[in-house]
Scaffold this motif. Structure first.
Motif, PDB file in Angstrom:
ATOM      1  N   GLN A 212      -5.424   1.980   2.270  1.00  0.00           N
ATOM      2  CA  GLN A 212      -5.434   0.588   1.831  1.00  0.00           C
ATOM      3  C   GLN A 212      -5.908   0.515   0.379  1.00  0.00           C
ATOM      4  OE1 GLN A 212      -7.775  -2.126   4.169  1.00  0.00           O
ATOM      5  NE2 GLN A 212      -6.891  -3.899   3.168  1.00  0.00           N
TER       6      GLN A 212
ATOM      7  N   ASN B  81       0.803  -1.222   0.000  1.00  0.00           N
ATOM      8  CA  ASN B  81       0.000   0.000   0.000  1.00  0.00           C
ATOM      9  C   ASN B  81       0.837   1.274   0.000  1.00  0.00           C
ATOM     10  OD1 ASN B  81      -2.827  -0.966   0.104  1.00  0.00           O
ATOM     11  ND2 ASN B  81      -2.078  -2.002   1.937  1.00  0.00           N
TER      12      ASN B  81
ATOM     13  N   VAL C 120     -10.414  -5.353   0.040  1.00  0.00           N
ATOM     14  CA  VAL C 120      -9.734  -4.057   0.115  1.00  0.00           C
ATOM     15  C   VAL C 120     -10.716  -3.077   0.740  1.00  0.00           C
ATOM     16  CG1 VAL C 120      -8.774  -2.156  -1.234  1.00  0.00           C
ATOM     17  CG2 VAL C 120      -8.320  -4.518  -1.895  1.00  0.00           C
TER      18      VAL C 120
END
Length: 120
Positions: A65, A41, A75
Motif C-alpha cells: 500500500q 498501488n 496509507v
C-alpha cells in the motif's frame, strides 16, 4: 520452474489463467486489467510469474500500500496484499502456487511489510 516479474506480453495469458482458476467469477478482461494492473498501488515489480520451458504456469500479485485504498484513510506502508494468486492447472498448486506465494511473501517482507492480507 522459475519465477520472474511480469512482462506486458504476459497479460493475455494471465487473464486466461485467472478465468480458468475462477470459473464461477465472471470478470471481463478490461475489469481484470483495471482491478489488478491499473489500481493506484500497482507496481510491476510486485507481479510474479511462474514459468517452465517458456510456458506460464501461474501468477501472483503482491502490492504494497502506497496510496490509501479509500479517500481520507491513512496509507499503511506496513500493509501488503496478495491480491491474486492463480495457477493454470490444479496439479500446479503445490509447486507453482507455493513458489509464487513464497516469492510474494519474501518481496513484501523486503519492502518492510509486517501485515500481509489476501485480497483487498
Amino acid at each position: 520452474m522459475t519465477v520472474r516479474t511480469v512482462r506486458s506480453a504476459d497479460l493475455p495469458v494471465l487473464f486466461e489463467i485467472y478465468t480458468a482458476a475462477f470459473p464461477f467469477e465472471y470478470v471481463p478482461e478490461k475489469r481484470f486489467l483495471r482491478t489488478f494492473f491499473l489500481e493506484p498501488n500497482f507496481d510491476p515489480a510486485s507481479v510474479f510469474v511462474a514459468e517452465e520451458a517458456g510456458s506460464v504456469l501461474g501468477f501472483a500479485i503482491a502490492p504494497v500500500q502506497r496510496v490509501p485504498l479509500l479517500a481520507g484513510f491513512p496509507v499503511r506502508t506496513e500493509t501488503g496484499y496478495v491480491s491474486a494468486l492463480a495457477v493454470r492447472d490444479r496439479s500446479l498448486v503445490a509447486e507453482a502456487g507455493g513458489g509464487l506465494l513464497d516469492t510474494a511473501i519474501r518481496y513484501l517482507t523486503a519492502k518492510g511489510v509486517r501485515n500481509i492480507s489476501t485480497g483487498y
